[in-house]
Design an enzyme around this catalytic site. Structure first.
Site, PDB file in Angstrom:
ATOM      1  N   TRP A  10      58.178  89.728  71.238  1.00  0.00           N
ATOM      2  CA  TRP A  10      58.870  89.101  72.372  1.00  0.00           C
ATOM      3  C   TRP A  10      58.414  87.663  72.607  1.00  0.00           C
ATOM      4  O   TRP A  10      58.985  86.960  73.420  1.00  0.00           O
ATOM      5  CB  TRP A  10      58.655  89.923  73.645  1.00  0.00           C
ATOM      6  CG  TRP A  10      59.437  91.193  73.695  1.00  0.00           C
ATOM      7  CD1 TRP A  10      60.167  91.757  72.680  1.00  0.00           C
ATOM      8  CD2 TRP A  10      59.579  92.075  74.827  1.00  0.00           C
ATOM      9  NE1 TRP A  10      60.750  92.930  73.106  1.00  0.00           N
ATOM     10  CE2 TRP A  10      60.403  93.150  74.422  1.00  0.00           C
ATOM     11  CE3 TRP A  10      59.090  92.066  76.130  1.00  0.00           C
ATOM     12  CZ2 TRP A  10      60.746  94.191  75.286  1.00  0.00           C
ATOM     13  CZ3 TRP A  10      59.421  93.104  76.993  1.00  0.00           C
ATOM     14  CH2 TRP A  10      60.248  94.147  76.565  1.00  0.00           C
ATOM     15  N   HIS A  93      50.430  84.718  63.467  1.00  0.00           N
ATOM     16  CA  HIS A  93      51.834  84.296  63.498  1.00  0.00           C
ATOM     17  C   HIS A  93      51.882  82.790  63.251  1.00  0.00           C
ATOM     18  O   HIS A  93      51.000  82.049  63.704  1.00  0.00           O
ATOM     19  CB  HIS A  93      52.455  84.659  64.851  1.00  0.00           C
ATOM     20  CG  HIS A  93      53.949  84.502  64.873  1.00  0.00           C
ATOM     21  ND1 HIS A  93      54.552  83.277  64.981  1.00  0.00           N
ATOM     22  CD2 HIS A  93      54.943  85.410  64.760  1.00  0.00           C
ATOM     23  CE1 HIS A  93      55.870  83.442  64.948  1.00  0.00           C
ATOM     24  NE2 HIS A  93      56.129  84.734  64.814  1.00  0.00           N
ATOM     25  N   GLU A  95      53.484  80.540  64.605  1.00  0.00           N
ATOM     26  CA  GLU A  95      53.463  79.727  65.826  1.00  0.00           C
ATOM     27  C   GLU A  95      52.031  79.557  66.326  1.00  0.00           C
ATOM     28  O   GLU A  95      51.690  78.532  66.926  1.00  0.00           O
ATOM     29  CB  GLU A  95      54.372  80.357  66.891  1.00  0.00           C
ATOM     30  CG  GLU A  95      55.835  80.148  66.527  1.00  0.00           C
ATOM     31  CD  GLU A  95      56.799  81.168  67.075  1.00  0.00           C
ATOM     32  OE1 GLU A  95      56.416  81.951  67.966  1.00  0.00           O
ATOM     33  OE2 GLU A  95      57.952  81.203  66.596  1.00  0.00           O
ATOM     34  N   GLY A 169      63.596  81.984  63.768  1.00  0.00           N
ATOM     35  CA  GLY A 169      64.390  81.454  64.872  1.00  0.00           C
ATOM     36  C   GLY A 169      65.450  80.450  64.449  1.00  0.00           C
ATOM     37  O   GLY A 169      66.024  79.762  65.301  1.00  0.00           O
ATOM     38  N   SER A 209      64.667  85.670  61.333  1.00  0.00           N
ATOM     39  CA  SER A 209      66.121  85.757  61.569  1.00  0.00           C
ATOM     40  C   SER A 209      66.738  87.068  61.093  1.00  0.00           C
ATOM     41  O   SER A 209      67.857  87.078  60.579  1.00  0.00           O
ATOM     42  CB  SER A 209      66.836  84.555  60.939  1.00  0.00           C
ATOM     43  OG  SER A 209      66.410  83.356  61.556  1.00  0.00           O
ATOM     44  N   GLY A 230      61.983  88.723  65.976  1.00  0.00           N
ATOM     45  CA  GLY A 230      61.756  87.933  67.178  1.00  0.00           C
ATOM     46  C   GLY A 230      62.949  88.004  68.111  1.00  0.00           C
ATOM     47  O   GLY A 230      63.112  88.946  68.883  1.00  0.00           O
ATOM     48  N   GLY A 231      63.837  87.017  68.005  1.00  0.00           N
ATOM     49  CA  GLY A 231      64.960  86.894  68.938  1.00  0.00           C
ATOM     50  C   GLY A 231      65.761  88.165  69.141  1.00  0.00           C
ATOM     51  O   GLY A 231      66.068  88.545  70.275  1.00  0.00           O
TER      52      GLY A 231
HETATM   53  C1  PEP Z   1      59.143  86.001  64.679  1.00  0.00           C
HETATM   54  O1  PEP Z   1      58.911  85.211  65.565  1.00  0.00           O
HETATM   55  O2  PEP Z   1      58.209  86.713  64.238  1.00  0.00           O
HETATM   56  C2  PEP Z   1      60.500  86.095  64.172  1.00  0.00           C
HETATM   57  C3  PEP Z   1      60.686  86.727  63.046  1.00  0.00           C
HETATM   58  O3  PEP Z   1      61.480  85.490  64.919  1.00  0.00           O
HETATM   59  P1  PEP Z   1      63.077  85.549  64.664  1.00  0.00           P
HETATM   60  O4  PEP Z   1      63.430  86.978  64.337  1.00  0.00           O
HETATM   61  O5  PEP Z   1      63.674  85.101  65.954  1.00  0.00           O
HETATM   62  O6  PEP Z   1      63.353  84.650  63.517  1.00  0.00           O
END
Ligand code: PEP
Length: 250
Positions: A10, A93, A95, A169, A209, A230-231
């Site tokens: 999240w 991660h 990020e 993302g 994604s 993620g999203g």
């Molecule tokens: C993530 O942040 O681990 C991720 C995979 O994000 P998203 O699915 O939004 O690309």
């Protein structure tokens, strides 16, 4: 047989009101054929764990400190994550590697602490777009893997997530051939380092994604044991669809 895993990250999203998603997921997947993990922000961990207690949903943190306690303002230890009711934690991660300058050596120390606290770690690896375009992907993933993953790794305490940074993302995804190449490479490196037993039991997730409409293609790739999402994990219907697709691929 590795049990498939659908994990939702999240990130810095969600409030107490958003925890209804966990109830809805538990309702929709009463007896799931795959493991389901939700990783909300730290502020929601104990409330999420309370909601998940009677459901087949695991709760995880998004980071922990390598030290058990001390002068680390704003950080939380692995024991604190466990004490809040979580049974897993995402580590390394991209990020965190980018925004907090986390090194692979630090990720490895965090993983050691998490394992000692009884947490399953989801250790993230991934290359940047420049690194992929320079044909350095396997070199980068190999280095991150050997430095970030601790010697105490087992199939029970560790999951590896391959997350190309340029796919997170963005709506972009690697080809299934590119995903398969990296996952097969990680599997082979794990087998070489830990032996076939442990090497074959560690689950490998793809992340970047993943959506309901591309999940089937990704889950058909060799050595893909699920996804870190993620999203799409913030939308109950989308995450539920991805879980259904993963169950169908199992
Ligand atoms: C993530 O942040 O681990 C991720 C995979 O994000 P998203 O699915 O939004 O690309």
């Amino acid at each position: 047989m590795r049990r498939k895993l659908a994990a939702g990250n999240w990130k810095m999203n969600g409030s107490g009101a958003g925890l209804d998603v966990i109830d809805a997921l538990a309702q929709a997947h009463r007896d799931p054929g795959v493991d389901i993990l939700i990783c909300p922000p730290a502020t929601l961990l104990s409330r999420a764990a309370d909601r998940a207690a009677r459901a087949q949903v695991m709760i995880g943190g998004q980071d922990c400190h390598a030290e058990p306690s001390g002068a680390h303002t704003g950080d939380i230890s692995a024991d604190m994550v466990r004490d809040a009711g979580a049974t897993a934690v995402i580590l390394g991660h991209s990020e965190r590697r980018e925004n907090h300058a986390e090194t692979s050596a630090e990720v490895r120390e965090k993983a050691r602490a998490a394992h000692a606290a009884g947490l399953m770690t989801v250790i993230c690896l991934g290359e940047s777009l420049d690194q992929r375009q320079a044909a350095n992907t396997l070199e980068i993933i190999g280095a991150q893997l050997s430095l970030s993953v601790p010697d105490c790794t087992t199939g029970e305490n560790t999951v590896i997530a391959y997350e190309p940074i340029w796919a997170i993302g963005t709506g972009l995804t690697p080809t299934t051939g590119q995903i398969g190449e990296v996952h097969d490479f990680i599997r082979s490196r794990l087998e070489t380092r830990f032996g076939a037993g442990v090497g074959r039991s560690v689950r490998l997730l793809y992340g970047g994604s993943v959506k309901p409409d591309n999940a089937a293609g990704i889950f058909a790739v060799s050595n893909v044991d699920g996804a870190l999402v993620g999203g799409a994990s913030l939308k109950c219907d989308d995450f539920s669809s991805i879980i259904n697709v993963l169950e169908a691929a199992s």
